[in-house]
Design an enzyme around this catalytic site. Structure first.
Site, PDB file in Angstrom:
ATOM      1  N   CYS A 126     108.390  32.217   6.825  1.00 35.40           N
ATOM      2  CA  CYS A 126     107.671  31.493   5.778  1.00 35.40           C
ATOM      3  C   CYS A 126     106.177  31.476   6.089  1.00 35.40           C
ATOM      4  O   CYS A 126     105.777  31.371   7.247  1.00 35.40           O
ATOM      5  CB  CYS A 126     108.179  30.059   5.644  1.00 35.40           C
ATOM      6  SG  CYS A 126     109.841  29.932   4.958  1.00 35.40           S
ATOM      7  N   LEU A 127     105.345  31.557   5.039  1.00 34.62           N
ATOM      8  CA  LEU A 127     103.907  31.474   5.236  1.00 34.62           C
ATOM      9  C   LEU A 127     103.514  30.100   5.756  1.00 34.62           C
ATOM     10  O   LEU A 127     102.592  29.971   6.558  1.00 34.62           O
ATOM     11  CB  LEU A 127     103.181  31.753   3.914  1.00 34.62           C
ATOM     12  CG  LEU A 127     103.375  33.165   3.338  1.00 34.62           C
ATOM     13  CD1 LEU A 127     102.656  33.286   2.008  1.00 34.62           C
ATOM     14  CD2 LEU A 127     102.872  34.214   4.309  1.00 34.62           C
TER      15      LEU A 127
END
Length: 351
Positions: A126-127
């Site tokens: 995930c960013l």
């Protein structure tokens, strides 16, 4: 003509949408509401509402949209809560307002304490940093799951809030049957970068796996480490080398990269990080196809043909085609650099 009442979609008041035609400001944020007597602050839906969708519970407007976009509504297997929110989001007329609604849902997600923010609960890929976990409890003859979590990114937190609400109160079987394509039917994917879309898929995959684990722990009454089966580990190169993998609580968590094999290393890295397999074997068969038409592989290493055998909870309840699509989606641009990938994907219950 000016409306004086909020627009109602699938039983959800969508405030401010009609006002867009009359005001220069942005639409007011909305939050899907539920009867206070059935929904505590954790955003969970009533447990009795969780089942795979069928014709009698399908929203007509969503069904029409799905048919027009070539998405098979039956194959999505949405919980009623996810179906309602998908219908509501898809009816919002512009991307900016859908984005605003996700941010509002993020602001309403209950706080969690630091005991949830541990490495075991972190969603890979995930960013933003995302932590999610769940508890299982027995209701009648079934076990249902309640989720909780947090993220340091507002939009990602909104996606997490949507999943927490849509999946909480459901059984692991119902949760694992949900097809991630619903985010396209809801038009939410239009607001996401490829990185955030990948993060959403990772969140859903982790939540599916955790649902199964939580139910098994509740059934057995023993810690996760004791309840996990011993994994089968074998990551093979075309030379027959066996890499030493790290196994944690029955899950393959890492592998020894092979020098000069960038595609091999990339495939294993992506799949192990997201699928958390109990068994994974990747064989490089490129040498068997040298000189064949269409066998050109990665320019630097000549890697072109692979065979993959993987066992993971994420495949539970998915058809063969959907399992393959999930692998292709997770590998992303890697698939454009190789010629062929033979896949045998199973869930632990099928081994």
């Amino acid at each position: 003509m000016r409306r004086t009442k909020p627009l109602i979609i699938a039983g959800i008041p969508i405030a401010g949408i009609v006002a867009l035609a009359h005001q220069s400001g942005t639409a007011a944020a909305w939050a899907p509401t539920a009867p206070a007597s059935t929904r505590p602050s954790a955003l969970r839906p009533p447990s009795s509402s969780c089942y795979s969708t069928n014709a009698s519970h399908r929203s007509p407007s969503l069904s029409t949209q799905l048919r027009s976009s070539s998405i098979d509504v039956e194959s999505l297997h949405l919980t009623p809560e996810l179906l309602m929110m998908t219908d509501a989001f898809s009816a919002i007329p512009d991307e900016k307002t859908r984005h605003k609604q996700l941010l509002y849902m993020a602001s309403k997600l209950p706080d969690v304490d630091d005991s949830v923010r541990i490495p075991e609960n972190k969603v890979p890929g995930c960013l933003s940093t995302v932590h999610v976990d769940c508890k299982a409890e027995k209701r009648g003859d079934e076990y249902v799951v309640q989720y909780f979590g947090d993220s340091d990114g507002l939009l990602t937190k909104g996606l997490l809030a949507l999943l927490i609400r849509g999946l909480s109160g459901c059984t692991p079987e119902e949760i694992n049957a949900v097809d991630p394509q619903f985010i396209q039917a809801a038009k939410i994917s239009q607001s996401l970068t490829p990185g955030r879309n990948n993060g959403f898929l990772n969140m859903l995959a982790v939540m599916k796996k955790k649902a199964v684990e939580a139910a098994e722990r509740e059934k057995s009454g023993v810690p996760a480490a004791s309840a996990s089966a011993d994994p089968i580990v074998g990551v093979n190169s075309n030379k027959g080398d066996i890499a030493d993998d790290t196994v944690t609580n029955g899950i393959v968590s890492s592998f020894d990269p092979i020098e000069g094999k960038p595609m091999y290393n990339a495939i294993l890295s992506k799949l192990i990080a997201v699928l958390k397999p109990t068994s994974i074997t990747l064989t490089d068969n490129s040498s068997q196809h040298a000189g064949h038409a269409g066998s050109k592989g990665w320019a630097e290493s000549g890697e072109s043909h692979f065979s993959l055998e993987v066992v993971a909870e994420a495949f539970e309840g998915l058809s063969l085609v959907k399992r393959h699509k999930l692998v292709y989606m997770l590998l992303g641009d890697v698939m454009q650099k190789i010629h062929a990938l033979e896949i045998k994907a199973k869930s632990p219950s099928e081994v």
